[in-house]
Design a protein around this motif. Structure first.
Motif, PDB file in Angstrom:
ATOM      1  N   SER A 124     -16.825  -8.458  32.159  1.00  0.00           N
ATOM      2  CA  SER A 124     -17.811  -8.995  31.221  1.00  0.00           C
ATOM      3  C   SER A 124     -19.197  -8.511  31.630  1.00  0.00           C
ATOM      4  CB  SER A 124     -17.772 -10.520  31.222  1.00  0.00           C
ATOM      5  OG  SER A 124     -18.170 -11.029  32.493  1.00  0.00           O
ATOM      6  N   TYR A 125     -20.198  -8.790  30.789  1.00  0.00           N
ATOM      7  CA  TYR A 125     -21.575  -8.440  31.160  1.00  0.00           C
ATOM      8  C   TYR A 125     -21.973  -9.145  32.458  1.00  0.00           C
ATOM      9  CZ  TYR A 125     -22.079  -6.917  26.266  1.00  0.00           C
ATOM     10  OH  TYR A 125     -21.938  -6.304  25.053  1.00  0.00           O
ATOM     11  N   ALA A 126     -21.504 -10.395  32.650  1.00  0.00           N
ATOM     12  CA  ALA A 126     -21.863 -11.177  33.836  1.00  0.00           C
ATOM     13  C   ALA A 126     -21.170 -10.684  35.089  1.00  0.00           C
ATOM     14  CB  ALA A 126     -21.525 -12.649  33.608  1.00  0.00           C
ATOM     15  N   TYR A 127     -19.969 -10.124  34.906  1.00  0.00           N
ATOM     16  CA  TYR A 127     -19.132  -9.744  36.049  1.00  0.00           C
ATOM     17  C   TYR A 127     -18.240  -8.590  35.585  1.00  0.00           C
ATOM     18  CZ  TYR A 127     -16.067 -10.497  40.158  1.00  0.00           C
ATOM     19  OH  TYR A 127     -15.352 -10.367  41.327  1.00  0.00           O
ATOM     20  N   PRO A 128     -18.727  -7.337  35.721  1.00  0.00           N
ATOM     21  CA  PRO A 128     -18.019  -6.201  35.120  1.00  0.00           C
ATOM     22  C   PRO A 128     -16.836  -5.675  35.939  1.00  0.00           C
ATOM     23  CG  PRO A 128     -20.038  -5.449  36.133  1.00  0.00           C
ATOM     24  CD  PRO A 128     -20.031  -6.952  36.273  1.00  0.00           C
ATOM     25  N   TRP A 129     -16.084  -6.584  36.517  1.00  0.00           N
ATOM     26  CA  TRP A 129     -14.849  -6.261  37.216  1.00  0.00           C
ATOM     27  C   TRP A 129     -13.732  -7.113  36.619  1.00  0.00           C
ATOM     28  CZ3 TRP A 129     -19.535  -6.963  39.513  1.00  0.00           C
ATOM     29  CH2 TRP A 129     -20.056  -5.877  40.236  1.00  0.00           C
ATOM     30  N   SER A 130     -12.534  -6.586  36.568  1.00  0.00           N
ATOM     31  CA  SER A 130     -11.392  -7.359  36.090  1.00  0.00           C
ATOM     32  C   SER A 130     -10.552  -7.794  37.283  1.00  0.00           C
ATOM     33  CB  SER A 130     -10.555  -6.539  35.099  1.00  0.00           C
ATOM     34  OG  SER A 130     -10.141  -5.310  35.676  1.00  0.00           O
ATOM     35  N   LEU A 131     -10.040  -9.022  37.211  1.00  0.00           N
ATOM     36  CA  LEU A 131      -9.248  -9.602  38.294  1.00  0.00           C
ATOM     37  C   LEU A 131      -7.927 -10.121  37.750  1.00  0.00           C
ATOM     38  CD1 LEU A 131     -11.904 -11.845  40.140  1.00  0.00           C
ATOM     39  CD2 LEU A 131     -11.227  -9.502  40.735  1.00  0.00           C
ATOM     40  N   HIS A 132      -6.870  -9.922  38.500  1.00  0.00           N
ATOM     41  CA  HIS A 132      -5.615 -10.634  38.265  1.00  0.00           C
ATOM     42  C   HIS A 132      -5.550 -11.755  39.293  1.00  0.00           C
ATOM     43  CE1 HIS A 132      -1.495 -11.481  37.170  1.00  0.00           C
ATOM     44  NE2 HIS A 132      -1.194 -11.513  38.446  1.00  0.00           N
ATOM     45  N   ILE A 133      -5.437 -12.988  38.808  1.00  0.00           N
ATOM     46  CA  ILE A 133      -5.505 -14.170  39.676  1.00  0.00           C
ATOM     47  C   ILE A 133      -4.188 -14.924  39.607  1.00  0.00           C
ATOM     48  CG2 ILE A 133      -6.763 -16.306  40.146  1.00  0.00           C
ATOM     49  CD1 ILE A 133      -9.064 -14.981  38.389  1.00  0.00           C
ATOM     50  N   SER A 134      -3.661 -15.241  40.773  1.00  0.00           N
ATOM     51  CA  SER A 134      -2.419 -16.011  40.882  1.00  0.00           C
ATOM     52  C   SER A 134      -2.679 -17.227  41.762  1.00  0.00           C
ATOM     53  CB  SER A 134      -1.321 -15.139  41.505  1.00  0.00           C
ATOM     54  OG  SER A 134      -0.183 -15.904  41.832  1.00  0.00           O
ATOM     55  N   VAL A 135      -2.298 -18.421  41.262  1.00  0.00           N
ATOM     56  CA  VAL A 135      -2.468 -19.650  42.034  1.00  0.00           C
ATOM     57  C   VAL A 135      -1.103 -20.321  42.149  1.00  0.00           C
ATOM     58  CG1 VAL A 135      -3.759 -21.796  42.292  1.00  0.00           C
ATOM     59  CG2 VAL A 135      -4.778 -19.878  41.033  1.00  0.00           C
ATOM     60  N   CYS A 136      -0.623 -20.429  43.381  1.00  0.00           N
ATOM     61  CA  CYS A 136       0.704 -20.996  43.643  1.00  0.00           C
ATOM     62  C   CYS A 136       0.556 -22.376  44.272  1.00  0.00           C
ATOM     63  CB  CYS A 136       1.512 -20.084  44.562  1.00  0.00           C
ATOM     64  SG  CYS A 136       3.173 -20.709  44.918  1.00  0.00           S
ATOM     65  N   PHE A 137       1.074 -23.401  43.604  1.00  0.00           N
ATOM     66  CA  PHE A 137       1.085 -24.779  44.101  1.00  0.00           C
ATOM     67  C   PHE A 137       2.495 -25.090  44.593  1.00  0.00           C
ATOM     68  CE2 PHE A 137      -2.211 -24.578  40.903  1.00  0.00           C
ATOM     69  CZ  PHE A 137      -3.236 -25.392  41.361  1.00  0.00           C
ATOM     70  N   THR A 138       2.623 -25.507  45.859  1.00  0.00           N
ATOM     71  CA  THR A 138       3.930 -25.802  46.433  1.00  0.00           C
ATOM     72  C   THR A 138       3.904 -27.167  47.113  1.00  0.00           C
ATOM     73  OG1 THR A 138       4.341 -23.460  46.842  1.00  0.00           O
ATOM     74  CG2 THR A 138       5.717 -25.024  48.035  1.00  0.00           C
ATOM     75  N   LEU A 139       4.843 -28.027  46.737  1.00  0.00           N
ATOM     76  CA  LEU A 139       5.009 -29.323  47.389  1.00  0.00           C
ATOM     77  C   LEU A 139       6.172 -29.248  48.362  1.00  0.00           C
ATOM     78  CD1 LEU A 139       4.729 -32.375  44.953  1.00  0.00           C
ATOM     79  CD2 LEU A 139       3.221 -31.783  46.857  1.00  0.00           C
ATOM     80  N   ASP A 140       5.992 -29.864  49.546  1.00  0.00           N
ATOM     81  CA  ASP A 140       7.034 -29.927  50.553  1.00  0.00           C
ATOM     82  C   ASP A 140       7.143 -31.372  51.033  1.00  0.00           C
ATOM     83  OD1 ASP A 140       7.716 -29.809  53.706  1.00  0.00           O
ATOM     84  OD2 ASP A 140       8.718 -28.154  52.668  1.00  0.00           O
TER      85      ASP A 140
END
Length: 322
Positions: A124-140
């Protein structure tokens, strides 16, 4: 698992005595409970939005960018101001973006113990980089909740002749993306924060000015911001970034309420924001492990960079200690 029009899809996790609810909007921790007792301040994701960034994942910067603008390698960028009272850009670009639920290998399980959410953040104009984001939630059942956020830079937009702002170029190659990450859970013992004991193993605190911008570091010894040995919170208020943390993993403890149990946050990061939750009636304390301090996009302090194809992973955990 069910849908809601307010916070995206809601996913319920269970393992042993622990249960959690995750919302796809902002990869948000809605609640975390053990034996029915809240470890974080919950909210009703079916009927309301979270208050004060409850449970959000914070990418590609934590905390604030002062004056909602930054200069990175000689190029100036404007970012949306979402905190008018300070004029700052707060908590990154994904807090209200809907993540996709990654297919689970045990999709037939009625009560899963883990879920992975993914998002492709375009340039975007604010942040001209693209990111692939992964968030893994694990309960034990033994170790509680573990969350890992992994971001990969998937490209950068260059500046065309028309003058649209893009990533800086260095020897004809786009500069790597500036990057920081955090999370925003509010630890609670289901009693007023004033009645709880807080322990934070940080030796230095970052002072802020009237606009919440950094105004210099100092030692915590002999001040109201020394939580190293654990003490009653009482009327003390804080909304500060702390550093001087132990190398490797460290733990923050909030103790109190029935049985005098503790909720424990564990992370390995050079900074942690601690906020006494005035916007949530001091029902708990926000503990936000951060890879960089406020305004790092301008100061460069502890700022990470991600070249195209490069990834960064950040892990934090929460559990109850008897």
């Amino acid at each position: 698992m069910h849908d809601t029009s307010l916070n995206g899809e809601l996913i319920d996790l269970r393992a042993g005595d622990y249960e959690a609810r995750i919302a796809t909007s902002g990869a948000t921790l809605v609640h975390l409970r053990r034996l029915g007792h809240d470890l974080v301040i919950p909210f009703d994701a079916d009927a309301a939005l979270p208050g004060a960034w409850q449970g959000k994942t914070l990418v590609p910067w934590p905390n604030r960018i002062a004056d909602a603008r930054y200069t990175y390698r000689g190029v100036d960028y404007l970012v949306p101001c979402n905190e008018p009272e300070t004029g700052a850009a707060l908590h990154g670009l994904i807090g209200w973006t809907n993540f996709a639920v990654a297919p689970a290998p045990n999709a037939a399980t009625e009560q899963p113990s883990a879920v992975t959410l993914t998002l492709d953040l375009p340039a975007s104009y604010a942040y001209p980089w693209s990111l692939h984001i992964s968030v893994c939630f694990t309960l034990d059942a033994a170790t509680g909740l573990t969350v890992t956020t992994t971001s990969t830079c998937t490209g950068a937009a260059l500046s065309p002749a028309a003058g649209v702002v893009g990533a800086p170029e260095e020897n004809g190659v786009p500069a790597p993306a500036p990057y920081g990450v955090s999370c925003h859970p509010y630890l609670t013992r289901s009693v007023p924060l004033d009645e709880c004991t807080l322990q934070v193993p940080a030796g230095r605190v970052l002072d802020v000015d009237a606009h919440m911008a950094p105004a210099g570091e100092r030692e915590v010894a002999g001040t109201d911001w020394d939580w190293r040995t654990g003490r009653l919170v009482g009327i003390t208020a804080t909304d500060n970034a702390y550093t001087g943390l132990p190398s490797g993993t460290w733990q923050v403890r909030l103790t109190g309420g029935e049985g005098g149990h503790s909720v424990v946050m564990e992370a390995a990061a050079p900074w942690v924001q601690v906020y006494s939750g005035e916007h949530l009636a001091r029902r708990g304390v926000a503990v936000e492990p951060m890879t960089c301090p406020p305004n790092a996009f301008n100061t460069g302090q502890d700022l990470l960079t991600l070249a195209a194809g490069q990834s960064h992973s950040f892990t934090w955990s929460l559990w109850e200690e008897d």
